[in-house]
Design a protein around this motif. Structure first.
Motif, PDB file in Angstrom:
ATOM      1  N   LYS A   9       0.958  -1.274   0.023  1.00  0.00           N
ATOM      2  CA  LYS A   9       0.130  -0.003   0.183  1.00  0.00           C
ATOM      3  C   LYS A   9       0.885   1.446   0.078  1.00  0.00           C
ATOM      4  O   LYS A   9       0.401   2.363  -0.609  1.00  0.00           O
ATOM      5  CB  LYS A   9      -1.073   0.067   1.107  1.00  0.00           C
ATOM      6  N   TYR A  10       1.947   1.290   0.642  1.00  0.00           N
ATOM      7  CA  TYR A  10       2.821   2.305   0.781  1.00  0.00           C
ATOM      8  C   TYR A  10       4.431   1.771   0.534  1.00  0.00           C
ATOM      9  O   TYR A  10       4.788   0.633   0.681  1.00  0.00           O
ATOM     10  CB  TYR A  10       3.108   2.870   2.180  1.00  0.00           C
ATOM     11  N   TYR A  35      -2.726   2.720 -13.675  1.00  0.00           N
ATOM     12  CA  TYR A  35      -3.105   4.076 -13.869  1.00  0.00           C
ATOM     13  C   TYR A  35      -1.898   4.624 -12.773  1.00  0.00           C
ATOM     14  O   TYR A  35      -1.807   4.284 -11.978  1.00  0.00           O
ATOM     15  CB  TYR A  35      -4.292   4.464 -13.353  1.00  0.00           C
ATOM     16  N   GLN A  37      -1.578   8.357 -10.545  1.00  0.00           N
ATOM     17  CA  GLN A  37      -2.386   9.463 -10.176  1.00  0.00           C
ATOM     18  C   GLN A  37      -1.097  10.586  -9.745  1.00  0.00           C
ATOM     19  O   GLN A  37      -0.431  10.232  -8.575  1.00  0.00           O
ATOM     20  CB  GLN A  37      -3.339   9.386  -9.093  1.00  0.00           C
ATOM     21  N   LYS A  41      -3.537  15.061  -8.826  1.00  0.00           N
ATOM     22  CA  LYS A  41      -4.811  14.201  -8.684  1.00  0.00           C
ATOM     23  C   LYS A  41      -5.350  13.607 -10.025  1.00  0.00           C
ATOM     24  O   LYS A  41      -6.431  13.325 -10.020  1.00  0.00           O
ATOM     25  CB  LYS A  41      -5.796  14.677  -7.945  1.00  0.00           C
ATOM     26  N   PHE A  90      -2.511   3.088  -9.295  1.00  0.00           N
ATOM     27  CA  PHE A  90      -3.766   2.146  -9.206  1.00  0.00           C
ATOM     28  C   PHE A  90      -3.927   1.152 -10.279  1.00  0.00           C
ATOM     29  O   PHE A  90      -3.324   1.195 -11.438  1.00  0.00           O
ATOM     30  CB  PHE A  90      -4.926   2.936  -9.495  1.00  0.00           C
ATOM     31  N   PHE A 103     -11.141  -0.909  -9.459  1.00  0.00           N
ATOM     32  CA  PHE A 103      -9.954  -0.518  -8.966  1.00  0.00           C
ATOM     33  C   PHE A 103      -9.491  -0.876  -7.886  1.00  0.00           C
ATOM     34  O   PHE A 103     -10.127  -1.383  -6.711  1.00  0.00           O
ATOM     35  CB  PHE A 103      -9.999   1.264  -8.944  1.00  0.00           C
ATOM     36  N   GLY A 104      -7.987  -0.987  -7.695  1.00  0.00           N
ATOM     37  CA  GLY A 104      -7.575  -1.430  -6.337  1.00  0.00           C
ATOM     38  C   GLY A 104      -7.249  -0.124  -5.358  1.00  0.00           C
ATOM     39  O   GLY A 104      -7.823   1.026  -5.853  1.00  0.00           O
ATOM     40  N   ASP A 105      -6.855  -0.219  -4.236  1.00  0.00           N
ATOM     41  CA  ASP A 105      -6.852   0.945  -3.267  1.00  0.00           C
ATOM     42  C   ASP A 105      -5.696   1.804  -3.554  1.00  0.00           C
ATOM     43  O   ASP A 105      -5.558   2.628  -2.852  1.00  0.00           O
ATOM     44  CB  ASP A 105      -6.691   0.346  -1.958  1.00  0.00           C
TER      45      ASP A 105
ATOM     46  N   TYR B  36     -17.096   7.857 -11.218  1.00  0.00           N
ATOM     47  CA  TYR B  36     -16.465   7.115 -10.154  1.00  0.00           C
ATOM     48  C   TYR B  36     -16.382   7.847  -8.768  1.00  0.00           C
ATOM     49  O   TYR B  36     -16.468   9.175  -8.838  1.00  0.00           O
ATOM     50  CB  TYR B  36     -15.212   6.736 -10.536  1.00  0.00           C
ATOM     51  N   ALA B  41      -7.591   7.351   0.435  1.00  0.00           N
ATOM     52  CA  ALA B  41      -6.949   6.031   0.963  1.00  0.00           C
ATOM     53  C   ALA B  41      -7.443   4.932   0.185  1.00  0.00           C
ATOM     54  O   ALA B  41      -7.206   3.712   0.519  1.00  0.00           O
ATOM     55  CB  ALA B  41      -6.339   5.712   2.234  1.00  0.00           C
ATOM     56  N   GLU B  42      -8.675   5.159  -0.587  1.00  0.00           N
ATOM     57  CA  GLU B  42      -9.165   4.195  -1.293  1.00  0.00           C
ATOM     58  C   GLU B  42      -9.093   4.359  -2.975  1.00  0.00           C
ATOM     59  O   GLU B  42      -9.050   5.317  -3.317  1.00  0.00           O
ATOM     60  CB  GLU B  42     -10.538   3.679  -1.064  1.00  0.00           C
ATOM     61  N   GLY B  43      -9.354   3.073  -3.542  1.00  0.00           N
ATOM     62  CA  GLY B  43      -9.389   3.336  -5.082  1.00  0.00           C
ATOM     63  C   GLY B  43     -10.858   3.929  -5.357  1.00  0.00           C
ATOM     64  O   GLY B  43     -11.620   3.724  -4.846  1.00  0.00           O
ATOM     65  N   PRO B  44     -10.851   4.268  -6.840  1.00  0.00           N
ATOM     66  CA  PRO B  44     -12.299   4.872  -7.286  1.00  0.00           C
ATOM     67  C   PRO B  44     -13.244   3.585  -7.415  1.00  0.00           C
ATOM     68  O   PRO B  44     -12.723   2.505  -7.765  1.00  0.00           O
ATOM     69  CB  PRO B  44     -11.772   5.170  -8.590  1.00  0.00           C
ATOM     70  N   THR B  45     -14.284   3.906  -7.005  1.00  0.00           N
ATOM     71  CA  THR B  45     -15.371   3.015  -6.993  1.00  0.00           C
ATOM     72  C   THR B  45     -16.382   3.390  -8.075  1.00  0.00           C
ATOM     73  O   THR B  45     -17.011   4.427  -8.168  1.00  0.00           O
ATOM     74  CB  THR B  45     -16.077   2.673  -5.710  1.00  0.00           C
ATOM     75  N   PHE B  89     -14.939  11.305  -9.617  1.00  0.00           N
ATOM     76  CA  PHE B  89     -14.253  11.715 -10.881  1.00  0.00           C
ATOM     77  C   PHE B  89     -15.260  11.116 -12.087  1.00  0.00           C
ATOM     78  O   PHE B  89     -15.891  10.272 -11.899  1.00  0.00           O
ATOM     79  CB  PHE B  89     -13.220  10.521 -11.034  1.00  0.00           C
ATOM     80  N   THR B 107     -10.119  15.581 -13.344  1.00  0.00           N
ATOM     81  CA  THR B 107      -9.409  15.730 -11.988  1.00  0.00           C
ATOM     82  C   THR B 107     -10.368  15.644 -11.005  1.00  0.00           C
ATOM     83  O   THR B 107      -9.691  15.812  -9.863  1.00  0.00           O
ATOM     84  CB  THR B 107      -8.687  16.969 -12.136  1.00  0.00           C
TER      85      THR B 107
END
Lengths: 112, 115
Positions: A9-10, A35, A37, A41, A90, A103-105, B36, B41-45, B89, B107
Motif C-alpha cells: 500500500k505504501y 494508472y 495519479q 490528482k 492504481f 480499481f484497487g486501493d 466514479y 486512501a481507497e481506489g475509485p469505485t 471523477f 481531475t
C-alpha cells in the motif's frame, strides 16, 4: 473478498532503486490496467493487458514494465526510480467490451 | 492535453438537497461515460455509466445526463446524504478494434454534504 488487491500500500525508497508493485484480481476479468495519479490528482492510464497481451502502452518511460504471469495478475516493475515517479499507482481490471473498470486501493510510491 | 475536464474542484451541499456535478469533454469519439466515487486512501469505485446513444441513465438516487452536442455530462444526486461526501471523477471511453478500454479521467470534484 477484495476484488482487486495491490501490494504494497505504501512504498518508500531511494532514487535509483528498482521496485515492483503487485496486483491481483479475483473477478475473472480478462483485462487489467495500471494508472498513475500525480500530485495534481490527475489519473492517467499507463498500461493495459488483455489476455496476457499488451494492448495499450501510453507514452511512459521504458523504465516501467508491466508483467502478467497469468490473467489474474499484472505486476508493475520500475527500474532506476526517479523523483518524478512519486505518485499513487492504481491497478484496475475489467471484462473486455463496454464494462466498467474496478480499481484497487492504490500504492503510494515516495522517492527520497 | 486533458480530454475530460471537471472545472469545479469542490462543491458543498446541504443534506437532502440535490448535488449536481459537471463534466466536459473534447473528444467526439468517446462512446461511453462513467462516474466514479473515491474516498481517501481507497481506489475509485464505479458509480454509474451512460452510453453515448442515450441522454439519461438513472440508478436510485443517482442520475447521469449526457448532452452530446455540448460535450457535457452531469451527475445528479438527490437527495444528498452525508455518506455521499467524497471525490467524484468523471471518465470517458473510446473503444477501438482491439477492444481496448482506454479510460480518460477528469481531475475530480470534492463533494461535501453538510448534515
Amino acid at each position: 473478498d477484495t476484488a482487486v488487491s495491490q501490494t504494497p500500500k505504501y512504498l518508500v525508497t531511494q532514487m535509483g532503486n528498482d521496485k515492483s508493485i503487485k496486483c491481483e484480481q479475483n473477478l475473472g476479468h480478462d483485462t487489467m490496467y495500471w494508472y498513475k495519479q500525480d500530485s495534481k490528482k490527475f489519473l492517467k492510464i499507463m498500461f493495459s493487458y488483455n489476455n496476457k497481451e499488451l494492448i495499450i502502452n501510453e507514452t511512459v518511460p521504458n523504465r516501467f514494465s508491466p508483467k502478467s504471469p497469468d490473467k489474474a495478475h499484472l505486476n508493475l516493475h520500475i527500474n532506476s526510480l526517479e523523483l518524478g515517479d512519486s505518485a499513487v499507482y492504481f491497478c484496475a481490471s475489467s471484462q473486455s467490451g463496454i464494462q466498467p473498470q474496478h480499481f484497487g486501493d492504490g500504492t503510494r510510491l515516495s522517492i527520497l | 492535453d486533458q480530454q475530460v475536464k471537471q472545472n469545479s474542484p469542490s462543491l458543498s451541499v446541504q443534506e437532502g438537497r440535490i448535488s449536481i456535478l459537471n463534466c466536459d469533454y473534447t473528444n467526439s469519439m468517446f462512446d461511453y461515460f462513467l462516474w466514479y466515487k473515491k474516498y481517501p486512501a481507497e481506489g475509485p469505485t464505479f458509480l454509474i455509466s451512460i452510453s453515448s446513444i442515450k441522454d439519461k441513465n438513472e440508478d436510485g438516487r443517482f442520475t447521469v445526463f449526457l448532452n452530446k452536442s455540448a460535450k457535457h455530462l452531469s451527475l445528479h444526486i438527490v437527495p444528498s446524504q452525508p455518506g455521499d461526501s467524497a471525490v467524484y471523477f468523471c471518465a470517458a471511453n473510446h473503444f477501438d478494434q482491439t477492444g481496448a478500454n482506454n479510460l480518460f479521467f477528469g481531475t475530480g470534484t470534492r463533494l461535501t454534504v453538510i448534515p
